[in-house]
Design a protein around this motif. Structure first.
Motif, short mmCIF file in Angstrom:
data_model
loop_
_atom_site.label_atom_id
_atom_site.label_comp_id
_atom_site.label_asym_id
_atom_site.label_seq_id
_atom_site.Cartn_x
_atom_site.Cartn_y
_atom_site.Cartn_z
N LEU A 37 0.84 -1.20 0.00
CA LEU A 37 0.00 0.00 0.00
C LEU A 37 0.87 1.25 0.00
N SER A 38 1.91 1.24 0.83
CA SER A 38 2.83 2.38 0.89
C SER A 38 3.53 2.56 -0.45
N LYS A 39 3.98 1.46 -1.03
CA LYS A 39 4.67 1.52 -2.33
C LYS A 39 3.79 2.14 -3.40
N PHE A 40 2.49 1.84 -3.34
CA PHE A 40 1.54 2.37 -4.32
C PHE A 40 1.09 3.80 -3.98
N THR A 66 -6.45 -7.86 -0.71
CA THR A 66 -5.87 -6.53 -0.92
C THR A 66 -4.65 -6.60 -1.85
N LEU A 67 -3.82 -7.61 -1.67
CA LEU A 67 -2.61 -7.73 -2.49
C LEU A 67 -2.95 -7.95 -3.95
N VAL A 68 -3.96 -8.77 -4.21
CA VAL A 68 -4.39 -9.01 -5.59
C VAL A 68 -5.00 -7.75 -6.18
N LEU A 69 -5.83 -7.05 -5.41
CA LEU A 69 -6.43 -5.81 -5.89
C LEU A 69 -5.36 -4.80 -6.27
N LEU A 70 -4.34 -4.68 -5.45
CA LEU A 70 -3.24 -3.76 -5.75
C LEU A 70 -2.48 -4.19 -7.00
N GLY A 71 -2.19 -5.48 -7.08
CA GLY A 71 -1.41 -6.01 -8.19
C GLY A 71 -2.10 -5.94 -9.53
#
Length: 120
Positions: free
Chosen positions: A25-28, A111-116
């Protein structure tokens, strides 16, 4: 659009998904707040152990099993987020109902998939 996110059930352990989520999340570029059982810091994000009345939370992403969520229903509803994400293992139909009754959307997703995939 960047979304202020509360990682609920945050862990200091690098292999935990909540920890990975804080980092991603921080990276994005999302502003991240975190609540967990142990105080600490993950990539510049402080894990709070006391419930705070965070302002303007867009998303709460859950990393607590359904039984442990019960103690936090009112707190999360009072934050009035736009949505709550139920990550794998956190699915909770009782909480879905309460969220909808309070006009809060929810997603059963990772959440990780949504970000990716650019769907966050």
């Amino acid at each position: 659009m960047k979304k202020k996110t509360l990682v609920f059930g945050a862990s200091l352990k690098p292999m935990r998904y909540s920890n990975i989520a804080i980092n991603r999340l921080s990276k994005f570029g999302h502003e991240v707040k975190a609540f967990g059982l142990r105080a600490g810091n993950v990539n510049g994000v402080t894990i709070d152990t006391e419930l705070k009345q965070y302002e303007a939370i867009d998303t709460v992403t859950l990393y607590l099993n359904p039984k442990r969520q019960q103690a936090y229903y009112d707190y999360i509803i009072d934050l009035n987020p736009n949505r709550v994400i139920f990550n794998p293992g956190t699915e909770n139909t009782e909480f879905y109902t309460l969220l909808l009754q309070n006009n809060i959307d929810y997603e059963v997703a990772c959440t990780l998939v949504l970000l990716g995939t650019g769907q966050y």
